[in-house]
Design a protein around this motif. Sequence first.
Motif, PDB file in Angstrom:
ATOM      1  N   MET A  70       3.118 -14.547   1.438  1.00  0.00           N
ATOM      2  CA  MET A  70       2.671 -13.219   1.018  1.00  0.00           C
ATOM      3  C   MET A  70       2.406 -12.334   2.229  1.00  0.00           C
ATOM      4  O   MET A  70       2.735 -11.152   2.236  1.00  0.00           O
ATOM      5  CB  MET A  70       1.395 -13.324   0.165  1.00  0.00           C
ATOM      6  N   PHE A 122       4.192  -8.758   3.176  1.00  0.00           N
ATOM      7  CA  PHE A 122       3.370  -7.567   3.422  1.00  0.00           C
ATOM      8  C   PHE A 122       3.467  -7.065   4.865  1.00  0.00           C
ATOM      9  O   PHE A 122       2.848  -6.083   5.230  1.00  0.00           O
ATOM     10  CB  PHE A 122       1.914  -7.899   3.073  1.00  0.00           C
ATOM     11  N   PHE A 141      -1.691  -5.738  -1.242  1.00  0.00           N
ATOM     12  CA  PHE A 141      -2.011  -7.138  -0.970  1.00  0.00           C
ATOM     13  C   PHE A 141      -3.522  -7.315  -0.908  1.00  0.00           C
ATOM     14  O   PHE A 141      -4.175  -6.871   0.027  1.00  0.00           O
ATOM     15  CB  PHE A 141      -1.359  -7.541   0.361  1.00  0.00           C
ATOM     16  N   THR A 177      -6.183  -9.702  -0.031  1.00  0.00           N
ATOM     17  CA  THR A 177      -6.162 -10.948   0.744  1.00  0.00           C
ATOM     18  C   THR A 177      -7.173 -11.956   0.208  1.00  0.00           C
ATOM     19  O   THR A 177      -8.103 -11.590  -0.514  1.00  0.00           O
ATOM     20  CB  THR A 177      -6.475 -10.679   2.223  1.00  0.00           C
ATOM     21  N   ILE A 209       0.039  -7.917  -4.989  1.00  0.00           N
ATOM     22  CA  ILE A 209      -0.099  -9.326  -4.624  1.00  0.00           C
ATOM     23  C   ILE A 209      -1.585  -9.651  -4.566  1.00  0.00           C
ATOM     24  O   ILE A 209      -2.334  -9.008  -3.841  1.00  0.00           O
ATOM     25  CB  ILE A 209       0.548  -9.613  -3.253  1.00  0.00           C
TER      26      ILE A 209
END
Lengths: 324, 503
Positions: free
Chosen positions: B299, B303, B335, B337, B422
């Motif tokens: 991911m 990104f 994204f 995290t 994401i």
Amino acid sequence: MKAKEILSKYGIVLVLVIMVALLCIVSPNFRKPANLMNVLLQACIFGILALGMTLVIIGKGTDLAVGSTLALCAVICASFGQKATASGKIFPNMPELPIIVPILIALIVGVAVGLVNGAFIAFTGIPAFIATLGMQTIARGFALLYSGGKPVSSLIPAFKTIGSGRVFGFLPVPVLIYIICIAVTWVLLNNTRFGKRVYAIGGNMQAAEVSGINVKKMILLINAYMGLLAGVAAVVFVGRTQSAHPGAATGYELTAIASTTIGGTSQSGGIGTVWGAVVGALIFSVLRNGMTILGIDAYWQQIVEGFVVIIGVVIDMRKNARKA
Amino acid sequence: MANDEYLLRMVDVEKTFPGVRALKGVNLNVKRGEVHALCGENGAGKSTLMKCLIGIQPVTSGEIIFDGKSISHYNTADALNMGISMIHQELSPVEYRPIMENIWLGREPVGKFGLVDHKKMYEDSKEVLKQIDLDIDPKTLMVNLTVAQMQMVEIAKAVSYNAKLIIMDEPSSSLTEREEQQLFTIIRRLKAEGRSIIYISHRLEEIFEVADTVTVFRDGTNVGTAAVKDITTEQLIAMMVGRPMDDMFPKIDTDKEGIVLKVEHLSHHKYFKNVSFEVRKGEILGFAGLVGAGRTEVMETIFGIRPHTEGQIYLHGKPVEIHNPGEAINMGISFLTEDRRGTGIFPLLSIDTNIAIPNYDKYLTKLGLVDQKAVDEACAKYVEAIEIKTPSLKQKIMNLSGGNQQKVLLARWLMTEPDVLILDEPTRGIDVGAKAEIYQLMSELASQGKCIIMVSSELPEVIGMSDRIVVMHEGKITGILENGPDITQEVLMRYATGTDDDF
């Protein structure tokens, strides 16, 4: 509770007010309007530096080179502002230039030094402390080299206006310049994307990167702005002293950092305000002026200043610790 | 009682933190000279139990009996002296000092004048290293060692304390296969000397290879203990996941049309190889796997945080190159995290700044200044829509609960109006109520046509929310599964441990 909050946020203003009030009561000389204006005037140069330093420190950096950057800007600036008749000119055949030329050159040199600092920090990853420690000596060296170690003097009259002129008959030009710098920095930090990002990279650099902020570019810009303000301070300095000594402004970086810190800007980044830097600079100026007027030994003044910085930060840290 | 069969007995151990019962009456018995494996999901309580055992944290109630004596109120130094050592997953050696100083750190042998006796330190270190068959000069700096060697030095240190019990927390997670075999050899040798080992691991093959006994943890308690020779992989997996599914997962049926993001043969020199998958509009794609399977790294690469060595990313059918998060955001990728504190929040800043930081470009006045009023209005809309509980937009985010911080971050990314969202471990460390709200929000977003990639280590969450599930194992995709009644935690666990592999 509410009063306590205000006190913890603006306590430093209260300290300034109390200091000024006490000095006004005990010293007739201090409270003379001319002296009070003098306090402002004395705050201008390191006050302007403290504004840039605030941005730098909020963004988790530091700049130990501003003092010598100022000196380098000053000698180059002055060399383009010498009278046609001056003896021992750096550029013997150069005619007298309009004042805007030396001013612009000072600003350009300042920005250039700032960009070099920023580039070292952003692209090599060395700590700002080290990069600017190196630049402190480098800029000083260039200032000495450029001027041949001698003061650059015999300047065009326009510099006198900058140093001791007044607008509206009462406001000294350096104070006006300081006020303009305060306003610009204020807007920059509070009302632009740039300002928001300064707080962001200081508060959490990795999160800033993930949020799409170009951290390297930001570090360049922040240091460039610091350099720009060093250039502005240099112009004021040249105006005030009517000459530029390559050894001038030694230790100014420390006063600037101290003013910023007293004003509540955290060395760990992410916290700080423009008004804090202004109040911090004024506290230093009042302290110095007041002690001189009260006839306190200059050596003692230094010792007192040192303690003020340490105590100020201890109080500030306790305040923040209690909140967390 | 020194001839007790058990070296360690932990009886009804409970540990509560403010608001959380981390351990709910755990019982653990470790025999002398055995390798006792602990396994279970993250957050099941293994680490907390070990922290209590080595004296980092006191237990709330319960009893610990070590070597026949009941022990309580001790710190890590006391634990070491009693003979309990732990090899942490993240080693923290003093890197630029030699091996010998690391082994004797804090208890350096001293000579006549109170000066450090380097000669004795050197000889003693050699002796200890010989005991575990490690042939390196004790004067070598730690920084020059491989991770495996550093681990060996840690084991040597444990031996030097004459440890009776050595705890190893996922020791193989950063070892190569050969190094792993060396580790097993040493473990067997320690065992033969009569020492006991507690071996924490996610990898089932390892447990079957090196352990004598295994205890499974779930939700803060031990749910089963078995002799390794008596159970099968299937039984062990069933023990690990045997939790009833809650109906926390409000799935909304969506039309899934048109591939939005497609990844082909994406590789990274270290973390993952040949990763290919696609996500469609309105779809929730789950990414399952064990910690370290490389899901987060994939991911991060999409990104633009990490570079990739091979492969191609397509957005809306067009090949794209993404070099940094700024570009990804502009292309419509967001994204969230996994590390909320590390790479998510700006703790000292207000909620509105935290939401708006990637979005200020949209709220500028004609002069190019930030239009704070417009920002506040936009933020207030999100705060209301996703029910962030806060007295004011100007509140510092660090004063909010974990769940509300997570919602602020979601608001940040929703404000960028992404096509691809994401979410990496979106519900880690937040309470059940906030979890359910985030699931609800995910479903709504999917029904609005966003495509969502959810990386999660919680299998019920993956099964409950995903339309399709990608499973990774050690940097490779082992399965891409259409979600349905036949997808159980057992099935996913087989792919996640590499027992099954469709590719």
